[in-house]
Design a protein around this motif. Sequence first.
Motif, PDB file in Angstrom:
ATOM      1  N   ASP A 157      -8.925  -8.160   5.274  1.00 53.13           N
ATOM      2  CA  ASP A 157      -8.090  -7.320   4.405  1.00 53.13           C
ATOM      3  C   ASP A 157      -6.833  -6.799   5.091  1.00 53.13           C
ATOM      4  O   ASP A 157      -5.919  -6.336   4.430  1.00 53.13           O
ATOM      5  CB  ASP A 157      -8.901  -6.128   3.904  1.00 53.13           C
ATOM      6  CG  ASP A 157      -9.891  -6.545   2.847  1.00 53.13           C
ATOM      7  OD1 ASP A 157      -9.511  -7.385   2.017  1.00 53.13           O
ATOM      8  OD2 ASP A 157     -11.019  -6.040   2.855  1.00 53.13           O
ATOM      9  N   LYS A 158      -6.794  -6.869   6.424  1.00 55.02           N
ATOM     10  CA  LYS A 158      -5.628  -6.332   7.139  1.00 55.02           C
ATOM     11  C   LYS A 158      -4.511  -7.353   7.260  1.00 55.02           C
ATOM     12  O   LYS A 158      -3.476  -7.069   7.846  1.00 55.02           O
ATOM     13  CB  LYS A 158      -6.032  -5.865   8.536  1.00 55.02           C
ATOM     14  CG  LYS A 158      -7.208  -4.933   8.577  1.00 55.02           C
ATOM     15  CD  LYS A 158      -6.845  -3.545   8.122  1.00 55.02           C
ATOM     16  CE  LYS A 158      -8.087  -2.662   8.128  1.00 55.02           C
ATOM     17  NZ  LYS A 158      -7.811  -1.311   7.694  1.00 55.02           N
ATOM     18  N   ILE A 159      -4.719  -8.546   6.723  1.00 59.24           N
ATOM     19  CA  ILE A 159      -3.686  -9.580   6.794  1.00 59.24           C
ATOM     20  C   ILE A 159      -2.516  -9.205   5.893  1.00 59.24           C
ATOM     21  O   ILE A 159      -2.706  -8.820   4.745  1.00 59.24           O
ATOM     22  CB  ILE A 159      -4.259 -10.953   6.375  1.00 59.24           C
ATOM     23  CG1 ILE A 159      -5.303 -11.413   7.372  1.00 59.24           C
ATOM     24  CG2 ILE A 159      -3.156 -11.983   6.239  1.00 59.24           C
ATOM     25  CD1 ILE A 159      -6.023 -12.676   6.961  1.00 59.24           C
ATOM     26  N   GLN A 160      -1.314  -9.288   6.448  1.00 58.13           N
ATOM     27  CA  GLN A 160      -0.105  -9.010   5.666  1.00 58.13           C
ATOM     28  C   GLN A 160       0.517 -10.301   5.153  1.00 58.13           C
ATOM     29  O   GLN A 160       1.014 -10.354   4.039  1.00 58.13           O
ATOM     30  CB  GLN A 160       0.932  -8.287   6.528  1.00 58.13           C
ATOM     31  CG  GLN A 160       0.489  -6.941   7.013  1.00 58.13           C
ATOM     32  CD  GLN A 160       0.477  -5.926   5.902  1.00 58.13           C
ATOM     33  OE1 GLN A 160       1.220  -6.047   4.937  1.00 58.13           O
ATOM     34  NE2 GLN A 160      -0.363  -4.927   6.028  1.00 58.13           N
ATOM     35  N   LEU A 179      -6.448 -15.866   1.386  1.00 58.08           N
ATOM     36  CA  LEU A 179      -5.522 -15.446   0.332  1.00 58.08           C
ATOM     37  C   LEU A 179      -6.307 -14.939  -0.874  1.00 58.08           C
ATOM     38  O   LEU A 179      -5.978 -13.910  -1.453  1.00 58.08           O
ATOM     39  CB  LEU A 179      -4.619 -16.613  -0.084  1.00 58.08           C
ATOM     40  CG  LEU A 179      -3.530 -16.981   0.908  1.00 58.08           C
ATOM     41  CD1 LEU A 179      -2.830 -18.241   0.462  1.00 58.08           C
ATOM     42  CD2 LEU A 179      -2.545 -15.852   1.062  1.00 58.08           C
ATOM     43  N   VAL A 217      -7.624 -11.467  -0.049  1.00 56.56           N
ATOM     44  CA  VAL A 217      -6.590 -10.428  -0.021  1.00 56.56           C
ATOM     45  C   VAL A 217      -6.078 -10.151  -1.420  1.00 56.56           C
ATOM     46  O   VAL A 217      -5.823  -9.006  -1.798  1.00 56.56           O
ATOM     47  CB  VAL A 217      -5.432 -10.851   0.912  1.00 56.56           C
ATOM     48  CG1 VAL A 217      -4.243  -9.928   0.763  1.00 56.56           C
ATOM     49  CG2 VAL A 217      -5.894 -10.880   2.353  1.00 56.56           C
ATOM     50  N   GLU A 218      -5.926 -11.214  -2.229  1.00 57.33           N
ATOM     51  CA  GLU A 218      -5.284 -11.052  -3.527  1.00 57.33           C
ATOM     52  C   GLU A 218      -6.246 -10.579  -4.605  1.00 57.33           C
ATOM     53  O   GLU A 218      -5.832  -9.979  -5.591  1.00 57.33           O
ATOM     54  CB  GLU A 218      -4.633 -12.378  -3.943  1.00 57.33           C
ATOM     55  CG  GLU A 218      -3.414 -12.686  -3.089  1.00 57.33           C
ATOM     56  CD  GLU A 218      -3.017 -14.143  -3.145  1.00 57.33           C
ATOM     57  OE1 GLU A 218      -3.574 -14.886  -3.963  1.00 57.33           O
ATOM     58  OE2 GLU A 218      -2.145 -14.536  -2.355  1.00 57.33           O
ATOM     59  N   HIS A 264      -9.007  -8.447  -4.323  1.00 49.34           N
ATOM     60  CA  HIS A 264      -9.220  -6.997  -4.381  1.00 49.34           C
ATOM     61  C   HIS A 264      -8.102  -6.264  -3.687  1.00 49.34           C
ATOM     62  O   HIS A 264      -7.464  -6.793  -2.787  1.00 49.34           O
ATOM     63  CB  HIS A 264     -10.578  -6.511  -3.890  1.00 49.34           C
ATOM     64  CG  HIS A 264     -11.294  -7.401  -2.938  1.00 49.34           C
ATOM     65  ND1 HIS A 264     -12.227  -6.946  -2.085  1.00 49.34           N
ATOM     66  CD2 HIS A 264     -11.225  -8.721  -2.715  1.00 49.34           C
ATOM     67  CE1 HIS A 264     -12.704  -7.940  -1.386  1.00 49.34           C
ATOM     68  NE2 HIS A 264     -12.121  -9.033  -1.749  1.00 49.34           N
ATOM     69  N   ASP A 265      -7.945  -5.048  -4.134  1.00 45.28           N
ATOM     70  CA  ASP A 265      -6.815  -4.275  -3.676  1.00 45.28           C
ATOM     71  C   ASP A 265      -7.242  -3.320  -2.582  1.00 45.28           C
ATOM     72  O   ASP A 265      -7.202  -2.120  -2.742  1.00 45.28           O
ATOM     73  CB  ASP A 265      -6.218  -3.500  -4.845  1.00 45.28           C
ATOM     74  CG  ASP A 265      -4.793  -3.929  -5.036  1.00 45.28           C
ATOM     75  OD1 ASP A 265      -4.240  -4.474  -4.079  1.00 45.28           O
ATOM     76  OD2 ASP A 265      -4.259  -3.717  -6.125  1.00 45.28           O
ATOM     77  N   HIS A 266      -7.657  -3.880  -1.474  1.00 45.75           N
ATOM     78  CA  HIS A 266      -8.098  -3.012  -0.394  1.00 45.75           C
ATOM     79  C   HIS A 266      -6.923  -2.346   0.264  1.00 45.75           C
ATOM     80  O   HIS A 266      -5.866  -2.923   0.392  1.00 45.75           O
ATOM     81  CB  HIS A 266      -8.857  -3.828   0.643  1.00 45.75           C
ATOM     82  CG  HIS A 266     -10.313  -3.595   0.581  1.00 45.75           C
ATOM     83  ND1 HIS A 266     -10.869  -2.457   1.066  1.00 45.75           N
ATOM     84  CD2 HIS A 266     -11.312  -4.317   0.055  1.00 45.75           C
ATOM     85  CE1 HIS A 266     -12.174  -2.514   0.861  1.00 45.75           C
ATOM     86  NE2 HIS A 266     -12.455  -3.637   0.239  1.00 45.75           N
ATOM     87  N   TRP A 316      -4.981  -1.397   3.301  1.00 46.66           N
ATOM     88  CA  TRP A 316      -4.940  -1.901   4.672  1.00 46.66           C
ATOM     89  C   TRP A 316      -4.516  -0.802   5.624  1.00 46.66           C
ATOM     90  O   TRP A 316      -4.499  -0.961   6.819  1.00 46.66           O
ATOM     91  CB  TRP A 316      -4.017  -3.104   4.788  1.00 46.66           C
ATOM     92  CG  TRP A 316      -2.650  -2.849   4.267  1.00 46.66           C
ATOM     93  CD1 TRP A 316      -2.206  -3.068   3.004  1.00 46.66           C
ATOM     94  CD2 TRP A 316      -1.559  -2.301   4.984  1.00 46.66           C
ATOM     95  NE1 TRP A 316      -0.912  -2.685   2.895  1.00 46.66           N
ATOM     96  CE2 TRP A 316      -0.490  -2.212   4.098  1.00 46.66           C
ATOM     97  CE3 TRP A 316      -1.388  -1.882   6.302  1.00 46.66           C
ATOM     98  CZ2 TRP A 316       0.737  -1.697   4.478  1.00 46.66           C
ATOM     99  CZ3 TRP A 316      -0.164  -1.375   6.671  1.00 46.66           C
ATOM    100  CH2 TRP A 316       0.884  -1.293   5.776  1.00 46.66           C
TER     101      TRP A 316
END
Lengths: 501, 172
Positions: A442-445, A490, A493-494, A496-498, A500
């Motif tokens: 989830d910390k991936i930008q 991807l 990350v896309e 759920h809206d965790h 970060w």
Amino acid sequence: MAVNFHEPQRQSKIGVLVLFLDTLYKILRGFAPLLLVVFINGGKISMFLLFMGLVGTFLIVSCVAYLRYTNFTFHIDPNTDEFIVYDGILSKTKTVVQLQKIQQVNITQNLIQRIIRVYGVQVDTAGSDKHESEIKAISHELALELKAKLLDAHKVATVSSTTEVDEPNSEIKPSTFLKINLISLFKVGITSNYIKSVGLILTFFFSVWGKLHEIGKEEWLEDKISEQDWMVNSIAYSILFGFLVLFTVVFLMNVVRTVIRYFNYTMTEQKGSLLISFGLINTKNTILRPSRVQFVTFSQNYFQKKLDVLELKIKQAVTDEKNHHKDRIEVPGCNQHEKKAILKLIYGKQPEQGMLLKSNWRRLVFALFLTIVIPLCILIPIVNNSPELQVSEVYGVIMGYVLLMATYQFFAYKTYRFFVGENYIMRQTGAWDIAHDILETDKIQAITTSQLFWHKSLNIGSVTLHTAAGNISFYLANFETLKHYVNGWLYQVESHDHNWM
Amino acid sequence: MENFTNNELNIVDLPQFESVTLQRLQTKYRRVLAVNIGVVLLIELIILLILTLKPEELSTKDVLFFWLGGGIIGFCVVWLTLLGFRKKGYAFREHDLIFQYGVIATNTKIIPYNRVQHVALHEGLISRYLGLAQVEIYTAGVQGGDIKIPGLLKDDAERIKQLLMGKIQKEL
């Protein structure tokens, strides 16, 4: 003891001593290279001058300390609800902190303060990571009372606010999460940072040499070196001796540096955050908020494994572009058990190791090419064109380098691994110090995949994961697998809206 | 979030970023590049002239060598820039944007919309004359977490910016 903080207060009288030592330390640090040069000139200075110098320094430092003491006052303005600190001798500073803005009040004690039995108070606001104001020496009761006053006003003013503030009484009984004792620091000191220390010694040596050169005295050092005529007697013996001396110095330096830097390293838990304070001379305080953690790295070498210590680095999201290091928290020495406790606090569980992904053998070839082939291509023509060099000896050194580098790269390639799990990505790197990076998906930008055009038919490529605390890359793995993983990340990350951060 | 499920899914069924058809940059953008190349070549020419206009110090062989080297460098600049233009491409998907670039290595950078921090629109001097613009998309990633898409029509760039702003608003 009722103290009226509305009137300007001075620090405790004994605090002059703290200021004296603090000033002395700063002056010594500033003049250290100069003192060394004077010391080397040794014989020429008469005892009288030396004595006068010492007395003069003592007097100046005393005056400065006294003036720092008298000019430093702090009080709380009840009308505006502000904490005001006056400081400075020649250039005066007035620091005004609104009580509502105060996030944190730390009561600290470094070695000097401990000996004199006084406490320091650091006031932090949300704005920046550095301390807004720092009181160097007051008694414990006064410190506690001031802290209570500072935070009390805050609570009255923002009852409905959700800002996290530690309770004044939490200081009385803090739950210590982790405390690193001297033995662990000693263990870390003797097992790490060899190269850094050798570098520091060389820098020091060359800076002294440079200083001597400036005053035209470099012969002194050269003479001193050539005086050691036993060195010439046996090369093997002197090399051995040199290594022995170097390693002793490196060990000592490492231990001293680690102890000074991380003395009394304490982690205190406070409402899910960790308060970290450490340092012998300058006590440093940082806060670790699990939600701000971007990735965690722990590293261990062979000796450290045997001694059960490891170094942990926790990288938080960069808040201040100029002070990257402020967002990096280092735990210099903890054991497996403590590591697990820290990971549990950050992630809520132990990150599971996922599917193993290895790098193509071309990675090793490329590393060898960069570190051996290219340097040799540059070096060999130079060596051949300088007649004054003893070619056979130079080639001996080169052979040694090649062997060492090849072994290093081989082990580096062996450890180079990537693990992809459901929620965590891990990377293992290093040849001697083996480091593990743990990254939550989830910390991936952003993600970058990269493939050199001649690697297309080989189906190998690289991936870089961009996070708010830096990048994690993995080079030359099966590209098809990597692309599958990228699609999975991807999706995660896309979908759920965790948060970060 | 209530009706959100997270069943185990076959990774092969996921949408594949690598099979997306990329949009190419506007051909007009080549004119901007041409001007850039022109400037670089002019500087190179000046350097070469300064180096070789002292014939008494250099033999003809050296002069020839310089000019040949300069020629090769100049050719590489032109070739790499044009190839670089051809290799650039972008795509906007439902949940992320993709940007591809690079001559020697093909790099594909993907930014999910819910990680976009802000969007900026740049117009260079020549680009403005041609009605082109560049969109820059920022994330919180500290090293290379951003994407710059050059050579877009001004209107398209504006639309992209609106789209991304809308996505960011929705995320908030």
